[in-house]
Motif scaffolding. Sequence first.
Motif, PDB file in Angstrom:
ATOM      1  N   GLY A 168      29.078  10.539 -12.722  1.00  0.00           N
ATOM      2  CA  GLY A 168      28.826  10.841 -14.138  1.00  0.00           C
ATOM      3  C   GLY A 168      29.069   9.687 -15.097  1.00  0.00           C
ATOM      4  O   GLY A 168      28.922   9.857 -16.307  1.00  0.00           O
ATOM      5  N   GLY A 169      29.422   8.509 -14.581  1.00  0.00           N
ATOM      6  CA  GLY A 169      29.695   7.369 -15.460  1.00  0.00           C
ATOM      7  C   GLY A 169      28.485   6.900 -16.250  1.00  0.00           C
ATOM      8  O   GLY A 169      28.569   6.658 -17.456  1.00  0.00           O
ATOM      9  N   LEU A 170      27.348   6.792 -15.556  1.00  0.00           N
ATOM     10  CA  LEU A 170      26.120   6.360 -16.243  1.00  0.00           C
ATOM     11  C   LEU A 170      25.685   7.414 -17.257  1.00  0.00           C
ATOM     12  O   LEU A 170      25.290   7.079 -18.381  1.00  0.00           O
ATOM     13  CB  LEU A 170      25.005   6.080 -15.230  1.00  0.00           C
ATOM     14  CG  LEU A 170      23.663   5.637 -15.820  1.00  0.00           C
ATOM     15  CD1 LEU A 170      23.797   4.389 -16.679  1.00  0.00           C
ATOM     16  CD2 LEU A 170      22.628   5.403 -14.713  1.00  0.00           C
ATOM     17  N   LEU A 171      25.777   8.690 -16.870  1.00  0.00           N
ATOM     18  CA  LEU A 171      25.420   9.772 -17.787  1.00  0.00           C
ATOM     19  C   LEU A 171      26.262   9.690 -19.064  1.00  0.00           C
ATOM     20  O   LEU A 171      25.727   9.782 -20.175  1.00  0.00           O
ATOM     21  CB  LEU A 171      25.624  11.133 -17.108  1.00  0.00           C
ATOM     22  CG  LEU A 171      25.371  12.367 -17.980  1.00  0.00           C
ATOM     23  CD1 LEU A 171      23.928  12.430 -18.459  1.00  0.00           C
ATOM     24  CD2 LEU A 171      25.724  13.648 -17.232  1.00  0.00           C
ATOM     25  N   CYS A 172      27.570   9.484 -18.918  1.00  0.00           N
ATOM     26  CA  CYS A 172      28.452   9.371 -20.095  1.00  0.00           C
ATOM     27  C   CYS A 172      28.073   8.167 -20.942  1.00  0.00           C
ATOM     28  O   CYS A 172      28.081   8.235 -22.177  1.00  0.00           O
ATOM     29  CB  CYS A 172      29.911   9.267 -19.665  1.00  0.00           C
ATOM     30  SG  CYS A 172      30.580  10.798 -18.993  1.00  0.00           S
ATOM     31  N   GLY A 173      27.724   7.051 -20.287  1.00  0.00           N
ATOM     32  CA  GLY A 173      27.293   5.861 -21.010  1.00  0.00           C
ATOM     33  C   GLY A 173      25.986   6.073 -21.756  1.00  0.00           C
ATOM     34  O   GLY A 173      25.832   5.630 -22.902  1.00  0.00           O
ATOM     35  N   CYS A 198      27.579  17.431  -7.517  1.00  0.00           N
ATOM     36  CA  CYS A 198      28.814  17.906  -8.172  1.00  0.00           C
ATOM     37  C   CYS A 198      28.599  18.249  -9.648  1.00  0.00           C
ATOM     38  O   CYS A 198      29.258  19.137 -10.181  1.00  0.00           O
ATOM     39  CB  CYS A 198      29.943  16.898  -8.004  1.00  0.00           C
ATOM     40  SG  CYS A 198      29.630  15.269  -8.710  1.00  0.00           S
ATOM     41  N   PHE A 199      27.657  17.569 -10.312  1.00  0.00           N
ATOM     42  CA  PHE A 199      27.394  17.867 -11.723  1.00  0.00           C
ATOM     43  C   PHE A 199      26.666  19.204 -11.857  1.00  0.00           C
ATOM     44  O   PHE A 199      27.053  20.072 -12.640  1.00  0.00           O
ATOM     45  CB  PHE A 199      26.582  16.738 -12.361  1.00  0.00           C
ATOM     46  CG  PHE A 199      26.264  16.953 -13.827  1.00  0.00           C
ATOM     47  CD1 PHE A 199      27.287  16.990 -14.768  1.00  0.00           C
ATOM     48  CD2 PHE A 199      24.961  17.105 -14.270  1.00  0.00           C
ATOM     49  CE1 PHE A 199      27.015  17.184 -16.126  1.00  0.00           C
ATOM     50  CE2 PHE A 199      24.671  17.301 -15.617  1.00  0.00           C
ATOM     51  CZ  PHE A 199      25.700  17.340 -16.542  1.00  0.00           C
TER      52      PHE A 199
END
Length: 322
Positions: A168-173, A198-199
């Motif tokens: 989820g790091g790219l999604l948050c970015g 997992c998301f």
Amino acid sequence: MDEHFHVNTPLLESVTMSKLVGTTVYLKMENSQPSGSFKIRGIGHLCQQLATQSKGVVCASGGNAGMAAAYAARKMGVPATIVLPSSSPQVVVHRLQDQGATVNITGKVWDDANAEALRLAETEGLTYVPPFDHPLLWQGHASVITESAACLGPSVKPGAVLVSVGGGGLLCGVIQGLKDVGWMDVPVVAMETEGADCFNAAVKAGKLVTLDDITSEAKCLGAKTVCKKAFEYSQCSELTIISELVTDQQALHAVETFLDEERVLVEMACGAALAAVYSGVIRRLQDEGRLPTLLGPLLVIVCGGSSVDMKQLSHLKHKLQC
């Protein structure tokens, strides 16, 4: 030292993908980052903030976060230890060693490797580099959107952004970037493969979920639990995040089609986002009324990936019988 370690990557129009979805498709080519993927944006930023005086950095990674940490550490002149799960392809191990990193193989999945990385950070006084769950990472990754907006110009706004989700790091970015450029109303289509979802599992359950195992071959999407921030964004009424799944076969087919049509080889984790176009997910979302029929241009984050070569591609084709 350079201002940052990432480069401003090309934003290319794909004629063939545009024909498939009936709107212009722009590809943000993160595969052309020096570490092979978008990860260098956030990890480079974090290392510059936290690791300049460090004894060394340690990162647990299925490949791309490790490559970015190793690259940043080499540029900063500090040692890097990368902890990989046993599921990581041999090509990744060699590439990390080429960057000067010490490679430590621990456990079967990312979560096992991460526990070892945290232990090393504690016992050896190393700076822990999280692969996806840290505000400095999201801040760094947000530049993928600010760059795209600058390139498209003030008169063009995407109809949707397509992105692969692992931890989820790219999604948050991406969400951070949409906030930064005033595109909060642009829907984000968050793509995962079945077995590394997992998301999607968290969105369906309405709470964070830990998967029993990662059964997808898209190993770089292989976090058992998505980061809390990504889940919180999915519950936010001001944002539209559409969580969708494709099969491993669809993701691999997307990788092969992309190689044929755009002459670029990316890994299966990236194929998940590309499959939204190639496997008709976008068309279906339009038919279901979840995306507008008259859709503005699509911005696809081609997240890249260093854990693929022709040998690995043949191995995946054989394994998945594609």
